[in-house]
Scaffold this active site. Structure first.
Site, PDB file in Angstrom:
ATOM      1  N   HIS A 114       0.744  -5.375  -7.812  1.00 51.43           N
ATOM      2  CA  HIS A 114       0.213  -3.900  -7.626  1.00 51.43           C
ATOM      3  C   HIS A 114      -1.094  -4.102  -6.608  1.00 51.43           C
ATOM      4  CE1 HIS A 114      -1.410  -0.032  -9.029  1.00 51.43           C
ATOM      5  NE2 HIS A 114      -2.647  -0.551  -8.765  1.00 51.43           N
ATOM      6  N   GLU A 115      -1.754  -5.552  -6.968  1.00 55.37           N
ATOM      7  CA  GLU A 115      -2.930  -5.607  -6.061  1.00 55.37           C
ATOM      8  C   GLU A 115      -3.018  -5.963  -4.885  1.00 55.37           C
ATOM      9  OE1 GLU A 115      -5.649  -4.488  -7.304  1.00 55.37           O
ATOM     10  OE2 GLU A 115      -5.149  -4.423  -9.600  1.00 55.37           O
ATOM     11  N   HIS A 141      -2.324  -3.381  -2.421  1.00 55.57           N
ATOM     12  CA  HIS A 141      -3.491  -2.777  -1.717  1.00 55.57           C
ATOM     13  C   HIS A 141      -3.827  -3.459  -0.494  1.00 55.57           C
ATOM     14  CE1 HIS A 141      -4.679   0.297  -4.625  1.00 55.57           C
ATOM     15  NE2 HIS A 141      -4.498  -0.418  -5.640  1.00 55.57           N
ATOM     16  N   CYS A 143      -3.582   3.690 -11.563  1.00 54.84           N
ATOM     17  CA  CYS A 143      -4.486   2.794 -10.732  1.00 54.84           C
ATOM     18  C   CYS A 143      -5.651   3.826 -10.751  1.00 54.84           C
ATOM     19  CB  CYS A 143      -3.918   2.854  -9.316  1.00 54.84           C
ATOM     20  SG  CYS A 143      -5.040   1.881  -8.132  1.00 54.84           S
TER      21      CYS A 143
END
Length: 210
Positions: free
Chosen positions: A171-172, A175, A129
């Site tokens: 993954h995003e 966040h 990342c």
């Protein structure tokens, strides 16, 4: 081979082992925007992300934000970026599976996205990342997901992501929930990156959120 190259150009790094391409680096200051990718333990990576309101969609602020996020994403040679990664705690992410700013028709802005279904099947791959420079690790994720979101006009979007695109989105999306990829490492993987994490914490100084 083309898909493998695309896999290695995500805003976070996904690659076969060993990687065959140079790993991305935080681009720092990007022309045309004041937004910059924040690095661990910046508190924005752990803060609660508020839903985008109808007023914010109508006043143009989210359109401006997403346009500048695309600038940062392309500078990082990425295909996806979540708002908290640039210090904005809103539930918004930008995405272009081509990673090519000339192919702007493929650009998608996802407002207040939700994962509504996960596949039972999972796979494990190496992730890194931009907010965690100099490290990566094995992360297990669903092979496909179904997503509901809105676009910048408030219109509902339904989309199914599969394979590497599903991994990018998950993954995003993490966040947006204040989750970062190191939270998903096993004990061995976490121990491997801990020395680098300790260095980042020391470099950041006071006020960081672990």
């Amino acid at each position: 081979q083309q898909q493998q190259q695309q896999q290695q150009r995500c805003t976070f790094s996904i690659h076969a082992t060993p990687p065959t391409m140079e790993e991305e680096v935080n681009p720092g200051k990007v022309e045309g925007t004041d937004l910059m990718i924040v690095e661990y333990p910046h508190p924005s990576l752990r803060a609660m992300n508020e839903e985008v309101t109808e007023e914010e969609l109508n006043d143009g602020s989210m359109k401006k934000l997403s346009k500048e996020m695309f600038k940062v994403m392309y500078a990082a040679e990425g295909v996806g970026l979540a708002a908290p990664q640039v210090g904005v705690n809103k539930r918004l992410m930008v995405y272009n599976p081509s990673g090519d700013e000339k192919k702007w028709l493929a650009e998608t802005v996802l407002v207040n996205p939700k994962i509504v279904q996960y596949s039972e099947g999972v796979d494990t791959s190496t992730e890194g990342c931009l907010s965690f420079p100099g490290m990566n690790g094995e992360v297990t994720r669903s092979k496909w997901i179904k997503v509901e979101a809105m676009n910048l006009k408030g219109k509902k979007i339904k989309k199914k992501f599969t394979d590497w695109e599903a991994r990018i989105f998950q993954h995003e999306y993490d966040h947006l929930d204040g989750t970062v990829y190191i939270d998903r490492l096993n004990e061995e993987g976490r121990n491997e990156v801990q020395p680098v994490l300790d260095e980042l914490v020391e470099k950041f100084g006071e006020g960081g959120e672990l």
